[in-house]
Design an enzyme around this catalytic site. Structure first.
Site, PDB file in Angstrom:
ATOM      1  N   ALA A 289       0.705  -1.638  -0.049  1.00  0.00           N
ATOM      2  CA  ALA A 289      -0.101  -0.141   0.162  1.00  0.00           C
ATOM      3  C   ALA A 289       1.125   1.311  -0.102  1.00  0.00           C
ATOM      4  O   ALA A 289       1.685   1.128   0.499  1.00  0.00           O
ATOM      5  CB  ALA A 289      -0.864  -0.067   1.785  1.00  0.00           C
ATOM      6  N   ASP A 290       0.340   2.420  -0.395  1.00  0.00           N
ATOM      7  CA  ASP A 290       0.719   3.398  -0.451  1.00  0.00           C
ATOM      8  C   ASP A 290       0.982   4.020   0.802  1.00  0.00           C
ATOM      9  O   ASP A 290       0.084   3.430   1.538  1.00  0.00           O
ATOM     10  CB  ASP A 290      -0.052   4.651  -1.428  1.00  0.00           C
ATOM     11  CG  ASP A 290       1.298   5.901  -1.545  1.00  0.00           C
ATOM     12  OD1 ASP A 290       2.628   6.389  -1.189  1.00  0.00           O
ATOM     13  OD2 ASP A 290       1.392   6.669  -2.167  1.00  0.00           O
ATOM     14  N   TYR A 291       1.420   4.754   1.268  1.00  0.00           N
ATOM     15  CA  TYR A 291       1.238   4.997   3.003  1.00  0.00           C
ATOM     16  C   TYR A 291       0.824   5.929   3.202  1.00  0.00           C
ATOM     17  O   TYR A 291       0.138   6.877   2.661  1.00  0.00           O
ATOM     18  CB  TYR A 291       2.777   6.187   3.819  1.00  0.00           C
ATOM     19  CG  TYR A 291       3.821   5.359   2.867  1.00  0.00           C
ATOM     20  CD1 TYR A 291       4.611   4.152   2.397  1.00  0.00           C
ATOM     21  CD2 TYR A 291       4.919   5.432   4.090  1.00  0.00           C
ATOM     22  CE1 TYR A 291       5.657   3.379   2.245  1.00  0.00           C
ATOM     23  CE2 TYR A 291       6.286   4.558   4.073  1.00  0.00           C
ATOM     24  CZ  TYR A 291       6.511   3.938   3.159  1.00  0.00           C
ATOM     25  OH  TYR A 291       7.835   2.935   3.543  1.00  0.00           O
TER      26      TYR A 291
END
Length: 735
Positions: A289-291
């Site tokens: 996942a992106d942050y």
């Protein structure tokens, strides 16, 4: 103990854990032990496949150990400090599973200082897989020597609107160019032994308007936007570069994005992650996942998210065990996610080599700086030249450099912002080339004063730049958008007093150029990296031909953009929905279909010499082969200097049915060739069936429409002197 580590303690007990055991290899086995850090374990047999090795290790992990591998363990590496890592996944000491380290990014590691490579959009402007591979290899090498195993790059999101804050971080507006550049970049990076991470999957094409730093736009925010896209547009425009990264480059990981796609968050999107990426494309790596892009633990477990690098809350032990105990997800999902992570680590040799040391002394800083400069030379795009360029250093008197950007290092903000080991400013590069005694400088803060300085010289070079960053979109395409000053007025005043005025743009994407007809020369240098000054000097004085071609369309005005025109539902969105009403007509496709003349078209770029295109040939593909047809053209240098040509092949596909609009043309091939005066080369483009296909929503698959296909070859999307036709169907060339 850090916050993520405390979260990993877990507050829900699991009453029974079954430990699997694996027998050691039988006597006389041909097992080959790992020579790296794997140890003496059943999963260290290198004759086994990555799947088999992952299965053996997975079988010996406890449930708590499996859950511990689903999320990252460091909150502060994201800040990018020296000696830290953008992401960290602690291993499992009991079974000698090492820690995995992650690093940004597309223009270099964001971990203290690094070699600042030219921006990815500048890389796309090279129109060269060769230079993309070299760019990727430099970044991969530095990521490795800063002790990392995974690099968060490349970004292959399509530029739907040039207002998007991360335009500089992607490869432009065309899916074919983005795919070719991304595949080559990944091959370079992964050849260094690091795992690539193609991002952001999918349709992460805006940051949002009315930004509040350091957060994100309040309207159309990437954190809340729902990208409403029809299936054909998704398949033809926004997914091809990701598909190529999986199928051709063998990328090890994919980063899912913040936004929703057709109503479902990207990081828990069953259609995107499980059905398309993993099942249809056969992706064997892992999805991270992106942050801060996670939302529902259960949906993520069920719908394809394998790893949450930061902040590690949705996949914390408490959250995961809660989802399992309430029967929202099953333990098989946990096993599948961990298996994918382990399999990827085995496939990329993570266990079978020593840990990468965080040791900058192993980085060839001078060599990488040279490569950065060479890429910049190939990226710099000559947009206007009435004969003033190249400058002749032997005859030139005084040259005036105008604008504070002549003294600065330019880069985009966010996860691609690099703190360079060293850099050469344009002023320094030019002074080295012609001597400081020939150079005068004015920062341009007083336009009238700057114009007077320019008038006193023989030629003036005005440097202008924009401001672009992750987290916020531009309010407009004016070059001053988001920053103080009036660079347009500065250029106008200098050009009014100095007839020999050249403008150098250092921008993250297209900007408006209302003064372009009033200057004699115009160069787009993008964000040119650490040696941008050296590269600019070499191009300005003709030591090298300007190698760039536009990977994006430069419009005459914002009214011409496909996402403007008074329709906020299209961009930035209404009630969180950004409706992709333009469909497949993105970038030059829109300008062509609507008959809009741009300031500078996609694929455009001048040389210091001239080229002729002739002898177009179309060859029939062999039945049963991958090649449906091949198109070749003769390119001849008709000028007096060695120069670079970029012949481009476009196809105009027939409309397959009423109501299914095809763009007038689509890029399907390009080649970069350097020729001495009078020399010729034959360039061949091979077309497979996919190149002739459109996405049929009705069939849910790629289809070749019957009818005539326009074949067009030339130097840009608007200069295609060679034209012919072929008919749809494998191996058919008559129409």
């Amino acid at each position: 103990m850090s916050f993520p580590s405390m979260a990993r303690v877990g507050l829900v007990a699991v009453p029974v854990l079954v430990f699997a055991t694996l027998a050691p290899p039988a006597s006389g086995s041909t097992a080959t032990p790992s020579t790296g850090r794997c140890g003496d374990h059943p999963w260290c047999d290198t004759t086994l496949s990555p799947d088999e090795r992952a299965g053996r290790l997975l079988g010996l992990l406890t449930f708590d150990e499996k859950v511990s591998l689903l999320a990252g363990d460091d909150l502060f590496g994201v800040l990018g400090g020296e000696g830290t890592h953008t992401g960290t996944s602690d291993g499992v000491e009991r079974v000698e599973l090492p820690t995995t380290f992650y690093s940004d990014g597309p223009a270099g590691p964001r971990q203290g200082k690094a070699t600042a490579m030219p921006s990815p959009l500048g890389l796309a402007a090279t129109f060269s897989p060769l230079w993309a591979q070299r760019h990727g290899a430099v970044v991969g090498n530095e990521v490795k020597h800063k002790g990392n195993d995974v690099v968060f790059a490349p970004t292959v999101n399509i530029m739907r609107t040039p207002l998007a804050g991360r335009t500089f971080e992607g490869y432009g507006e065309d899916p074919y160019l983005s795919a070719r550049t991304g595949v080559a970049w990944l091959r370079g990076a992964q050849s260094e032994g690091v795992i690539g991470n193609v991002k952001h999957f999918a349709a992460n094409n805006q940051e949002g308007q009315l930004a509040v730093p350091p957060l994100t736009g309040l309207i159309g925010s990437r954190f809340t936007t729902n990208a409403v896209i029809d299936d054909r547009t998704l398949r033809e425009i926004y997914l091809p570069a990701f598909e190529a990264a999986v199928k051709e480059a063998g990328v090890g990981s994919v980063m899912c994005s913040y936004n929703r796609v057709n109503g479902q968050w990207a990081c828990e999107n069953q259609r995107l992650l499980n059905e398309i990426l993993k099942q249809e494309w056969g992706f064997k790596g892992f999805v991270l996942a992106d942050y801060g892009a996670t939302h529902s633990t259960a949906n993520q477990l069920n719908n394809g998210l394998d790893f949450e690098p930061w902040p590690g809350l949705s996949y914390s032990p408490l959250a995961v065990k809660g989802a399992l105990l309430t029967s929202q997800a099953g333990s098989a999902a946990v096993d599948e996610h961990v298996r994918r992570i382990l399999r990827t680590l085995f496939a990329f040799g993570f266990f079978d080599r020593p840990a990468y040391a965080d040791d900058e002394t192993r980085i060839d800083k001078p060599g990488h700086a040279r490569t950065a400069g060479e890429v910049a030379e190939q990226a710099i795009t000559l947009l206007r030249n009435d004969g003033i360029l190249p400058l002749d250093a032997t005859k030139l008197g005084r040259i005036a450099l105008i604008g504070e950007e002549a003294e600065q290092f330019k880069t985009g903000g966010g996860s691609s912002q690099i703190d360079p080991y060293s850099f050469t400013t344009p002023r320094k590069g030019i002074e080295r080339r012609v001597g400081a005694d020939k150079v005068t400088y004015d920062d341009g803060s007083d336009a009238d004063r700057a114009a007077s300085v320019a008038a006193a010289a023989e030629v003036a070079v005005v440097f202008a730049s924009d401001k672009a960053s992750e987290g916020s979109d531009k309010a407009s395409l004016d070059i001053d958008s988001g920053q103080a000053g009036d660079q347009d007025a500065l250029i106008e005043k200098v050009a009014a007093k100095q007839p020999n005025t050249i403008v150098v743009l250092e921008t993250g994407g297209p900007v408006l150029t209302p003064w372009r007809s009033k200057v004699r020369g115009l160069l787009e240098a993008w964000y040119p990296g650490a040696e941008g000054g050296t590269a600019l000097a070499r191009v300005l004085f003709g030591d090298v031909d300007p190698g760039g071609r536009l990977p994006v369309t430069f419009p005459r005005g914002e009214r011409d953009l496909p996402t403007t025109g008074g329709d906020p539902e299209a961009y930035p969105g209404v009630l969180e929905n950004a409706v992709y009403k333009e469909g497949v007509l993105v970038g030059y496709r829109w300008y062509d279909a609507r008959g809009v003349t741009p300031a500078y078209p996609f694929g455009y770029g001048l040389s210091y010499t001239s080229f002729a295109y002739s002898d177009l040939r179309i060859a029939r593909g062999t039945p049963g082969s991958r090649v449906a047809a091949s198109v070749s053209v003769k390119v001849t240098n008709t000028g007096k200097r060695t120069g670079t040509a970029v012949p481009q092949l476009y196809l105009g596909l027939p409309n397959p049915a009423v109501g299914v609009e095809q763009p007038p043309k689509q890029l399907k091939g390009f080649e970069k060739v350097t020729l001495a005066p009078g020399n010729s080369a034959r360039v061949t483009f091979q077309l497979d069936e996919r190149a002739l296909s459109y996405w049929s929503t009705e069939a849910g698959d790629w289809r070749v429409a019957p009818g005539c296909y326009d074949v067009q070859v030339g130097s840009s999307s608007r200069h295609l002197p060679l034209q012919s036709t072929i008919s749809g169907g494998h191996g058919t060339v008559d129409c």
